[in-house]
Write an enzyme that holds these catalytic residues in place. Structure first.
Site, mmCIF file in Angstrom:
data_model
loop_
_atom_site.group_PDB
_atom_site.id
_atom_site.type_symbol
_atom_site.label_atom_id
_atom_site.label_comp_id
_atom_site.label_asym_id
_atom_site.label_seq_id
_atom_site.Cartn_x
_atom_site.Cartn_y
_atom_site.Cartn_z
ATOM 1 N N SER A 1 -10.160 -0.231 6.974
ATOM 2 C CA SER A 1 -9.517 -0.169 5.665
ATOM 3 C C SER A 1 -8.870 -1.463 5.202
ATOM 4 O O SER A 1 -8.444 -1.556 4.059
ATOM 5 C CB SER A 1 -8.463 0.947 5.644
ATOM 6 N N SER B 1 -9.518 2.028 2.743
ATOM 7 C CA SER B 1 -8.554 2.720 1.900
ATOM 8 C C SER B 1 -7.485 1.804 1.311
ATOM 9 O O SER B 1 -6.712 2.220 0.451
ATOM 10 C CB SER B 1 -7.877 3.837 2.692
ATOM 11 N N LYS C 1 0.868 -1.181 0.000
ATOM 12 C CA LYS C 1 0.000 0.000 0.000
ATOM 13 C C LYS C 1 0.898 1.222 0.000
ATOM 14 O O LYS C 1 1.893 1.278 0.728
ATOM 15 C CB LYS C 1 -0.897 -0.026 1.241
#
Length: 597
Positions: free
Chosen positions: A312, A288, A216
């Site tokens: 997330s 996210s 990420k």
């Protein structure tokens, strides 16, 4: 301030006296204040803009308190010498910059007195034969790490070949999914060649050696952009790797991509667009950790690292039909990762199977001096451990209503068939959403400079539920309420301790608001895994409904994966893994792939 409160008082007394005696020069000066006199509040030099009783009357509407006329007048008259000077750190003249990695002094620790975690370190992975290497690249790409690692270890598959497979798939499918921000081809090929050389020489580092992964894009990578998915940081290039990146390098894993994330870790829209769900590209992948969810589900990486502050990891894992493991707060260090909320942020694996997540967790666990909240912990995992007799807590009413589905209810029946014991549990009807005050306040503090300099104005999403508006609104949150909410947080943590004195783990609908909020605040670990399929007739979104942009309708309804979530005791991820592995095998749905990928 250039003068102490006490000195200011003394000077003020002299100046006032001077006004009174200008016509009489012989009048003696006022005696200095006696030594040992303590400083007093509301005596600093007046600073900041003028305020009035009307100012306070208007502000009362924001913080929901009510003052009398006299109280407003008194507050207004003393504000500039009492409270306004407290903002000097931010407003100057003596401004003090706060480095992004600087954590609050008072930090959260997930280890409560009633929970000490496992007594031993034990990690025994499955001994299942991975079978022969598939003939086509697609079958190889979708294989779980448990199989990829065995093929690499036995030299049936090279890391270089596997890395090329994933890099080619990234090039082919990323234009549709928008899940990769920066491919790392040169680094990947160098790491893959090194892995192959080491394995050929008999130096096998373990189950992640030679396995390609994606990060990420809030994990710092030396010399490679780390953008936070946000326009103001689009060209940010760190000089050092995050601790988790270093640990995966030490494990021999191969970094093939920096994966997309909702801007500043919110939802699934970043500066390049909206990351899509491989199972239903008409909708976003949720966020996210949007890129890790989509890339793992579509077979573009062997595994990924995501992060969670309020859902997330769980959200994209649900939407994209993968496994997401959110570790206990403090188990995995966040050094070198973007800070959204010091007391809530967590890093964890996102994989295609339950045991994959355990393999990754083992590699990234352990304290680091750069993260003051990271702590030593043990991991007790045995893939062959018996699950019979485990007490699985569930909430009866939650299983009867949305967001629970027939898949969730079937999972509860599977628990019984596996010999685990369902136990009905309850929690008080408290305003758990109040805990979000901590998230909003800490996040606004983390991005204070970006907000005050209007850097947040560059973000693509400027809707009411996006960060720019939330960061600005948070300036009006009450510090007293923040402290009281933190006290409430401990009360909630104690209540969760009571629940876990009755059960070994919890089975909950993955997106149940209360449990998302509670367990992120208390630091309990969660494991989300695919449990079946449902049909949806409308696009799902992380964003608040917008009448000007209604969700797309699907006719006929679309078949998509659905997951359940297990919540474990603090630092008891090993038991979560054992129970999750048993359920995964019982469900028998983990191997199905998204059509077209």
């Amino acid at each position: 301030m250039s003068k102490s409160r006490r000195q200011f008082l003394a000077d003020s007394s002299l100046s006032l006296l001077g006004v009174a005696v200008t016509s009489c020069k012989q009048e003696p000066k006022a005696a200095p204040l006696p030594p040992g006199a303590p400083p007093t509040f509301a005596t600093a030099p007046a600073v900041g803009p003028e305020v009035s009783a009307v100012t306070f009357a208007e502000a009362e509407k924001l913080v929901q308190v009510e003052l009398s006329e006299g109280e407003r007048k008194q507050a207004a008259e003393s504000w500039r010498s009492g409270m306004a000077p407290l903002y000097e750190r931010r407003t100057g003249p003596r401004k003090v910059a706060l480095e992004p990695e600087l954590a609050p002094w008072s930090h959260c620790e997930a280890m409560l007195r009633q929970a000490s975690g496992p007594e031993r370190n034990l990690f025994l992975r499955s001994r299942t034969d991975p079978g022969p290497l598939p003939a086509n690249d697609e079958d190889i790409a979708f294989a779980p790490v448990t199989r990829l690692s065995r093929w690499i270890e036995t030299r049936k598959l090279t890391s270089e070949r596997l890395s090329k497979i994933y890099l080619e798939r990234i090039e082919r499918f990323n234009p549709t999914l928008l899940c990769v921000i920066t491919p790392t081809r040169e680094l990947a090929m160098a790491q893959a060649k090194q892995a192959d050389q080491e394995i050929a020489a008999g130096h096998y580092r373990g189950p992640l050696h030679g396995v390609p992964w994606g990060a990420k894009d809030l994990l710092d990578t030396a010399g490679i952009p780390t953008t936070y998915g946000a326009e103001p940081f689009e060209h940010r290039v760190p000089t050092e790797d995050a601790t988790v990146v270093k640990r995966l390098q030490q494990a021999g894993a191969v970094l093939v991509a920096k994966l997309s994330m909702g801007a500043l870790a919110l939802n699934d829209v970043w500066f390049g667009g909206q990351t899509k769900n491989p199972w239903l590209p008409a909708e976003g992948s949720s966020g996210s950790s949007a890129g890790p969810g989509a890339a793992t589900a579509a077979g573009l990486v062997g595994f990924a690292i995501g992060s969670e502050t309020g859902g997330s990891i769980i959200g994209p894992s649900m939407r994209c039909g993968i496994t997401g493991l959110r570790p206990t707060f403090g188990r995995v260090p966040r050094t070198g990762a973007m800070t959204l909320c010091w007391s809530l942020d967590k890093l964890g694996p996102m994989t295609r199977s339950v045991e994959d997540s355990m393999l990754v967790l083992q590699a990234i666990s352990g304290p680091d001096a750069g993260d003051v909240s990271s702590v030593p912990s043990k991991l007790d995992y045995d893939a062959a451990a018996k699950v019979e007799g485990l007490r699985v807590g569930y909430f009866t009413q939650w299983m009867k209503e949305a967001p629970a589905t027939d898949v969730d209810r079937a999972a509860l029946e599977a628990v019984k068939k596996l010999g685990m014991v369902p136990v009905e549990v309850t929690i008080p009807d408290w305003p758990y959403d109040s805990l979000q005050l901590i998230l909003f306040a800490e996040a606004a503090a983390a991005f204070e400079e970006l907000t005050l300099t209007h850097g947040v104005d560059q973000l693509k999403m400027q809707v009411p539920d996006a960060w720019p508006n939330s960061f600005r609104q948070a300036r009006f949150l009450s510090a007293v309420d923040f402290v009281q909410t933190d006290r409430f947080r401990r009360k909630v943590a104690n209540e969760m301790g009571r629940v876990f004195s009755q059960v070994d783990l919890l089975l909950v609908p993955s997106l149940r608001d209360e449990m998302l909020t509670i367990t992120n605040a208390t630091g309990h670990p969660s494991l989300t895994l695919r449990a079946g399929f449902i049909e949806v007739s409308e696009e799902r979104s992380d964003w608040a409904p917008n009448p000007a942009n209604p969700p797309a309708k699907f006719s006929p309804p679309r078949r998509v994966p659905h997951g359940i979530t297990l919540i474990g005791r603090l630092f008891d991820e090993g038991r979560l893994g054992s129970a999750g592995l048993a359920l995964e095998r019982s469900f028998g749905v983990v191997d199905e792939r998204p059509p077209g990928f």
